[in-house]
Each structure stands twice: as C-alpha cells, then as structure tokens.
Design a protein around this motif. Structure first.
Motif, short mmCIF file in Angstrom:
data_model
loop_
_atom_site.label_atom_id
_atom_site.label_comp_id
_atom_site.label_asym_id
_atom_site.label_seq_id
_atom_site.Cartn_x
_atom_site.Cartn_y
_atom_site.Cartn_z
N GLU A 100 0.85 -1.18 0.00
CA GLU A 100 0.00 0.00 0.00
C GLU A 100 0.89 1.24 0.00
O GLU A 100 1.91 1.29 0.69
CB GLU A 100 -0.89 0.00 1.24
N VAL A 101 0.51 2.23 -0.80
CA VAL A 101 1.29 3.46 -0.91
C VAL A 101 0.32 4.64 -0.87
O VAL A 101 -0.75 4.59 -1.44
CB VAL A 101 2.09 3.50 -2.24
N VAL A 102 0.73 5.69 -0.17
CA VAL A 102 0.00 6.95 -0.21
C VAL A 102 0.98 8.03 -0.61
O VAL A 102 2.20 7.82 -0.57
CB VAL A 102 -0.68 7.28 1.14
N THR A 103 0.45 9.17 -1.02
CA THR A 103 1.31 10.30 -1.34
C THR A 103 0.84 11.52 -0.57
O THR A 103 -0.33 11.62 -0.22
CB THR A 103 1.33 10.60 -2.85
N LEU A 104 1.78 12.41 -0.33
CA LEU A 104 1.45 13.66 0.34
C LEU A 104 1.62 14.77 -0.70
O LEU A 104 1.34 14.56 -1.87
CB LEU A 104 2.33 13.84 1.58
N GLN A 105 2.11 15.94 -0.32
CA GLN A 105 2.13 17.09 -1.22
C GLN A 105 3.01 16.93 -2.45
O GLN A 105 2.62 17.33 -3.54
CB GLN A 105 2.57 18.34 -0.46
N THR A 106 4.21 16.34 -2.31
CA THR A 106 5.13 16.27 -3.45
C THR A 106 4.82 15.13 -4.41
O THR A 106 5.39 15.08 -5.49
CB THR A 106 6.60 16.12 -3.00
N GLY A 107 3.96 14.21 -4.00
CA GLY A 107 3.69 13.03 -4.82
C GLY A 107 4.66 11.90 -4.59
O GLY A 107 4.56 10.85 -5.22
N SER A 108 5.60 12.07 -3.66
CA SER A 108 6.55 11.00 -3.34
C SER A 108 5.85 9.91 -2.53
O SER A 108 4.99 10.20 -1.70
CB SER A 108 7.73 11.56 -2.54
N PRO A 109 6.22 8.64 -2.75
CA PRO A 109 5.55 7.53 -2.07
C PRO A 109 5.86 7.45 -0.57
O PRO A 109 7.01 7.59 -0.16
CB PRO A 109 6.10 6.29 -2.77
N VAL A 110 4.82 7.19 0.21
CA VAL A 110 4.91 6.97 1.65
C VAL A 110 4.27 5.62 1.93
O VAL A 110 3.26 5.27 1.32
CB VAL A 110 4.18 8.09 2.41
N LEU A 111 4.85 4.87 2.88
CA LEU A 111 4.34 3.55 3.23
C LEU A 111 3.53 3.62 4.52
O LEU A 111 4.08 3.92 5.58
CB LEU A 111 5.51 2.57 3.41
N PRO A 112 2.22 3.38 4.46
CA PRO A 112 1.40 3.39 5.68
C PRO A 112 1.91 2.35 6.68
O PRO A 112 2.52 1.35 6.30
CB PRO A 112 0.01 3.02 5.17
N GLY A 113 1.65 2.59 7.95
CA GLY A 113 2.08 1.66 8.99
C GLY A 113 3.38 2.07 9.65
O GLY A 113 3.78 1.48 10.65
N GLY A 114 4.05 3.06 9.08
CA GLY A 114 5.29 3.54 9.68
C GLY A 114 5.00 4.44 10.86
O GLY A 114 3.86 4.82 11.12
N LEU A 115 6.05 4.78 11.58
CA LEU A 115 5.92 5.65 12.74
C LEU A 115 5.62 7.09 12.35
O LEU A 115 4.87 7.79 13.01
CB LEU A 115 7.21 5.64 13.57
N ALA A 116 6.27 7.53 11.26
CA ALA A 116 6.12 8.91 10.81
C ALA A 116 6.53 8.99 9.34
O ALA A 116 7.18 8.08 8.82
CB ALA A 116 6.97 9.86 11.64
N ALA A 117 6.13 10.06 8.70
CA ALA A 117 6.49 10.29 7.30
C ALA A 117 6.87 11.75 7.12
O ALA A 117 6.27 12.64 7.74
CB ALA A 117 5.34 9.93 6.37
N PHE A 118 7.85 11.99 6.28
CA PHE A 118 8.35 13.32 5.98
C PHE A 118 8.31 13.50 4.47
O PHE A 118 8.97 12.74 3.75
CB PHE A 118 9.79 13.48 6.47
N ASP A 119 7.57 14.47 3.99
CA ASP A 119 7.47 14.76 2.57
C ASP A 119 8.36 15.98 2.30
O ASP A 119 8.17 17.03 2.93
CB ASP A 119 6.01 15.05 2.21
#
Length: 168
Positions: A100-119
């Motif tokens: 599963e992948v989500v994106t934030l403002q830049t469109g870069s891939p983020v992996l759900p289930g992690g502790l935190a995400a930085f775009d």
C-alpha cells in the motif's frame, strides 16, 4: 594486520544504533525507494532533513530528477519492508509491488504503517565520490494515527535488526 581506515570506520559505525526509514521518489509514474539509516533533522527553521544515497543508484537518480523525496520511518512490524528496500528486491524491479502506498504534497511515495512520514522538496546536495547527501525541506510531516503504545521503531545495530526491550 592493520585495518584500512574504511574498515575501521565500518567496524566503529556498527556500534551506532539507528532507526530505519525508506526514502522514495516518484516521477512520471516511475517510483523507487531504498532503506536509509542515514537520516537526520538538520534544522527546524527552516524545516530541513537529510538523507544519504549511493551515487548512481536508481533511487538517487530519481530523487535528483524529481526534485523531491519522502521518508517513512519504519515500525518494528515492518522488517520485511526494510529488507525489500535494502535490496531483497533488486534495483531494476518494482520494490513497491503489492504494498500500500499513499502520497502527500510532493507526490513521493509513503508507506502506511510507519511511525512517521516526511514529505520533502529537494533543496540542496553535497556529492562525494560515492554518495550524495541530499537536503530536503519538509513540506509535510505526519505521525502515525495508531496509538503510541502500539508503536515501536525498527532498529538496526551491529549488522542486525534490534527491538526495544519488551518488543518483538
């Protein structure tokens, strides 16, 4: 025999415990990522983080071309994801296949289930013979919405995964 300075460095750095993240970028429908343990906050104002990427790798080149990247900090339940992005799935294959992948403002891939995400928007680089330090301005940062008591970091120390006491 005396160890070379490079071997001395490798041996000494094995004593540095670190969290594990996945740095990733996407451009024109192509996405790729790699595990990173060289990730740190540089400043809060402006909000800058850095990662280090080996020159010539697919992720390195994609971040430079995209001008953006995201880092997902992995939880202790994501060791398999760490292994995938560390090279269990080769450079030329889709490391995101089946994830599963989500994106934030830049469109870069983020992996759900992690502790935190930085775009991040790429704002600078420092290149050596083998690696490039990449500075990203954080345009969005998120912490997991799971209860904090359910979360623990995936750690790496002395060439192996480690867990906080009482976790696993």
């Amino acid at each position: 025999t005396q160890l070379s300075i490079g071997d001395q460095l490798l041996h000494a750095m094995r004593q540095w415990a670190s969290g594990i993240g996945v740095a990733a970028a996407e451009l024109d429908g192509v996405r790729h990522g790699m595990t990173v343990s060289s990730f740190t906050s540089v400043s809060v104002e402006p909000p800058i983080v850095l990662i280090s990427a080996q020159n010539g790798t697919r992720t390195h080149d994609l971040i430079l071309r995209a001008g953006a990247f995201a880092v997902t900090l992995l939880s202790n339940r994501q060791q398999e994801i760490s292994e995938i992005f560390a090279g269990r799935v080769p450079e030329h294959e889709d490391r995101f296949a089946g994830l599963e992948v989500v994106t934030l403002q830049t469109g870069s891939p983020v992996l759900p289930g992690g502790l935190a995400a930085f775009d991040c928007r790429l704002v600078g680089t420092y290149e050596t013979d083998t690696t490039t330090v990449m500075f990203g301005e954080v345009v969005e940062a998120r912490v997991s919405d799971r209860p904090l008591e359910d979360l623990a970091p995936l750690l790496y120390y002395n060439r192996g995964y480690r867990f906080l006491e009482g976790e696993q």
